[in-house]
Design a protein around this motif. Sequence first.
Motif, mmCIF file in Angstrom:
data_model
loop_
_atom_site.group_PDB
_atom_site.id
_atom_site.type_symbol
_atom_site.label_atom_id
_atom_site.label_comp_id
_atom_site.label_asym_id
_atom_site.label_seq_id
_atom_site.Cartn_x
_atom_site.Cartn_y
_atom_site.Cartn_z
ATOM 1 N N THR A 58 2.549 -0.542 1.397
ATOM 2 C CA THR A 58 2.240 -1.801 0.714
ATOM 3 C C THR A 58 1.741 -2.847 1.708
ATOM 4 O OG1 THR A 58 3.949 -1.304 -0.921
ATOM 5 C CG2 THR A 58 3.176 -3.574 -0.811
ATOM 6 N N ASP A 59 2.425 -2.959 2.843
ATOM 7 C CA ASP A 59 1.997 -3.932 3.858
ATOM 8 C C ASP A 59 0.607 -3.606 4.389
ATOM 9 O OD1 ASP A 59 4.242 -5.512 3.660
ATOM 10 O OD2 ASP A 59 5.307 -4.492 5.296
ATOM 11 N N ALA A 60 0.321 -2.321 4.604
ATOM 12 C CA ALA A 60 -0.998 -1.932 5.108
ATOM 13 C C ALA A 60 -2.090 -2.286 4.102
ATOM 14 C CB ALA A 60 -1.015 -0.438 5.413
ATOM 15 N N LEU A 61 -1.815 -2.021 2.820
ATOM 16 C CA LEU A 61 -2.817 -2.353 1.801
ATOM 17 C C LEU A 61 -3.036 -3.858 1.722
ATOM 18 C CD1 LEU A 61 -4.658 -1.555 -0.584
ATOM 19 C CD2 LEU A 61 -2.674 -1.929 -2.038
ATOM 20 N N ILE A 62 -1.972 -4.629 1.716
ATOM 21 C CA ILE A 62 -2.104 -6.089 1.597
ATOM 22 C C ILE A 62 -2.808 -6.659 2.824
ATOM 23 C CG2 ILE A 62 -0.757 -8.228 1.576
ATOM 24 C CD1 ILE A 62 1.034 -6.899 -0.472
ATOM 25 N N ASP A 63 -2.552 -6.079 3.998
ATOM 26 C CA ASP A 63 -3.266 -6.537 5.196
ATOM 27 C C ASP A 63 -4.750 -6.214 5.127
ATOM 28 O OD1 ASP A 63 -0.965 -7.584 6.287
ATOM 29 O OD2 ASP A 63 -0.488 -5.776 7.447
ATOM 30 N N ASP A 64 -5.121 -5.113 4.462
ATOM 31 C CA ASP A 64 -6.531 -4.729 4.348
ATOM 32 C C ASP A 64 -7.280 -5.546 3.299
ATOM 33 O OD1 ASP A 64 -6.193 -2.847 6.309
ATOM 34 O OD2 ASP A 64 -5.981 -1.157 4.919
ATOM 35 N N VAL B 165 6.214 -7.333 -6.013
ATOM 36 C CA VAL B 165 7.497 -6.648 -6.146
ATOM 37 C C VAL B 165 7.214 -5.195 -6.504
ATOM 38 C CG1 VAL B 165 9.675 -6.561 -7.400
ATOM 39 C CG2 VAL B 165 8.623 -8.762 -6.897
ATOM 40 N N VAL B 166 7.730 -4.291 -5.675
ATOM 41 C CA VAL B 166 7.531 -2.857 -5.875
ATOM 42 C C VAL B 166 8.895 -2.224 -6.139
ATOM 43 C CG1 VAL B 166 6.671 -0.713 -4.857
ATOM 44 C CG2 VAL B 166 5.590 -2.880 -4.275
ATOM 45 N N ARG B 167 8.988 -1.495 -7.244
ATOM 46 C CA ARG B 167 10.192 -0.715 -7.564
ATOM 47 C C ARG B 167 9.773 0.750 -7.580
ATOM 48 N NH1 ARG B 167 9.277 -4.201 -11.073
ATOM 49 N NH2 ARG B 167 10.221 -6.225 -10.982
ATOM 50 N N SER C 158 4.430 -12.466 -0.241
ATOM 51 C CA SER C 158 5.612 -11.781 0.278
ATOM 52 C C SER C 158 5.792 -10.476 -0.501
ATOM 53 C CB SER C 158 6.846 -12.664 0.135
ATOM 54 O OG SER C 158 7.113 -12.919 -1.225
ATOM 55 N N VAL C 159 6.385 -9.515 0.159
ATOM 56 C CA VAL C 159 6.551 -8.195 -0.438
ATOM 57 C C VAL C 159 8.037 -7.891 -0.555
ATOM 58 C CG1 VAL C 159 6.093 -5.727 -0.169
ATOM 59 C CG2 VAL C 159 4.376 -7.387 0.522
ATOM 60 N N ALA C 160 8.456 -7.483 -1.747
ATOM 61 C CA ALA C 160 9.832 -7.058 -1.977
ATOM 62 C C ALA C 160 9.796 -5.622 -2.486
ATOM 63 C CB ALA C 160 10.513 -7.962 -2.991
ATOM 64 N N VAL C 161 10.542 -4.749 -1.831
ATOM 65 C CA VAL C 161 10.557 -3.333 -2.193
ATOM 66 C C VAL C 161 11.994 -2.937 -2.512
ATOM 67 C CG1 VAL C 161 10.134 -0.988 -1.375
ATOM 68 C CG2 VAL C 161 8.588 -2.814 -0.725
ATOM 69 N N THR C 162 12.163 -2.314 -3.671
ATOM 70 C CA THR C 162 13.449 -1.719 -4.017
ATOM 71 C C THR C 162 13.197 -0.261 -4.367
ATOM 72 O OG1 THR C 162 13.218 -2.379 -6.332
ATOM 73 C CG2 THR C 162 14.443 -3.855 -4.906
ATOM 74 N N THR C 163 14.098 0.592 -3.907
ATOM 75 C CA THR C 163 13.950 2.023 -4.168
ATOM 76 C C THR C 163 15.242 2.574 -4.744
ATOM 77 O OG1 THR C 163 14.658 2.561 -1.930
ATOM 78 C CG2 THR C 163 12.292 2.364 -2.319
ATOM 79 N N ARG C 164 15.100 3.704 -5.413
ATOM 80 C CA ARG C 164 16.268 4.431 -5.886
ATOM 81 C C ARG C 164 15.892 5.895 -5.963
ATOM 82 N NH1 ARG C 164 17.015 3.102 -12.294
ATOM 83 N NH2 ARG C 164 15.261 4.335 -12.965
ATOM 84 N N SER D 196 14.312 6.132 4.239
ATOM 85 C CA SER D 196 12.942 6.413 4.692
ATOM 86 C C SER D 196 11.934 6.159 3.580
ATOM 87 C CB SER D 196 12.833 7.859 5.194
ATOM 88 O OG SER D 196 12.975 8.757 4.119
ATOM 89 N N LEU D 197 12.353 6.365 2.316
ATOM 90 C CA LEU D 197 11.460 6.065 1.189
ATOM 91 C C LEU D 197 11.122 4.579 1.166
ATOM 92 C CD1 LEU D 197 9.996 6.887 -1.419
ATOM 93 C CD2 LEU D 197 12.148 6.428 -2.626
ATOM 94 N N LYS D 198 12.117 3.742 1.376
ATOM 95 C CA LYS D 198 11.882 2.291 1.370
ATOM 96 C C LYS D 198 10.944 1.895 2.501
ATOM 97 C CE LYS D 198 14.311 -2.033 0.838
ATOM 98 N NZ LYS D 198 15.580 -2.661 0.527
ATOM 99 N N GLU D 199 11.148 2.488 3.671
ATOM 100 C CA GLU D 199 10.273 2.174 4.809
ATOM 101 C C GLU D 199 8.836 2.646 4.550
ATOM 102 O OE1 GLU D 199 12.068 3.949 8.201
ATOM 103 O OE2 GLU D 199 13.906 2.763 8.005
ATOM 104 N N THR D 200 8.699 3.827 3.952
ATOM 105 C CA THR D 200 7.365 4.361 3.653
ATOM 106 C C THR D 200 6.635 3.476 2.642
ATOM 107 O OG1 THR D 200 8.164 6.588 4.044
ATOM 108 C CG2 THR D 200 6.124 6.382 2.808
ATOM 109 N N VAL D 201 7.346 3.110 1.583
ATOM 110 C CA VAL D 201 6.726 2.275 0.548
ATOM 111 C C VAL D 201 6.360 0.912 1.117
ATOM 112 C CG1 VAL D 201 7.183 1.097 -1.636
ATOM 113 C CG2 VAL D 201 7.828 3.485 -1.365
#
Length: 179
Positions: free
Chosen positions: A153-159, A132-134, A167-173, A144-149
Amino acid sequence: MRVLLRTLAPLLGLALAAVGVLLVIEVVAAWVRPGSTTGIVVPWQAWQATLRDTTWSDRPVLVVSVCVGVIGLLLLLVALLARRHDVPLTSPTPAMTVSTSPRVLARLVGRTVRASDDVAAATVSASARRVVVRAEGWPEDEGSLKETVRARTDALIDDLPLARRPSVAVTTRSRKEPR
């Protein structure tokens, strides 16, 4: 739970040590004073007389046995729930088991997310099943911030050589601009 277990273990150890010291004192006192009818610290003779008249079906015996059983089950539950929650990694050989802690995974994801220029701050919690990423960013475009994060995160977890992809959950504000 691990904190509770780490607190209970020394307390139970100290209680057992105190009982052992009392036992040693009473045994030495009985050897030194063979004809005495009372203990030095513990009134053994009075306890023996009380226990001689007590049966297994008396109410105090039943209450104490139920309390001891409940405390034992609670201690067992605490011990079972205090296990480590490692994140398994793919092993280089079948004879090896490789794992990391959720804290390390959270730190890796956090550093990667915070390295982005549009992220002002981020907190990450991780387990073997979920990350979970906040993130907080500058108020330009929150979508675009949510898409970037999520992409970082997905690229790092794939590596990472994780045995099972969480599973990855991203929330931004948006963060307020400083005045």
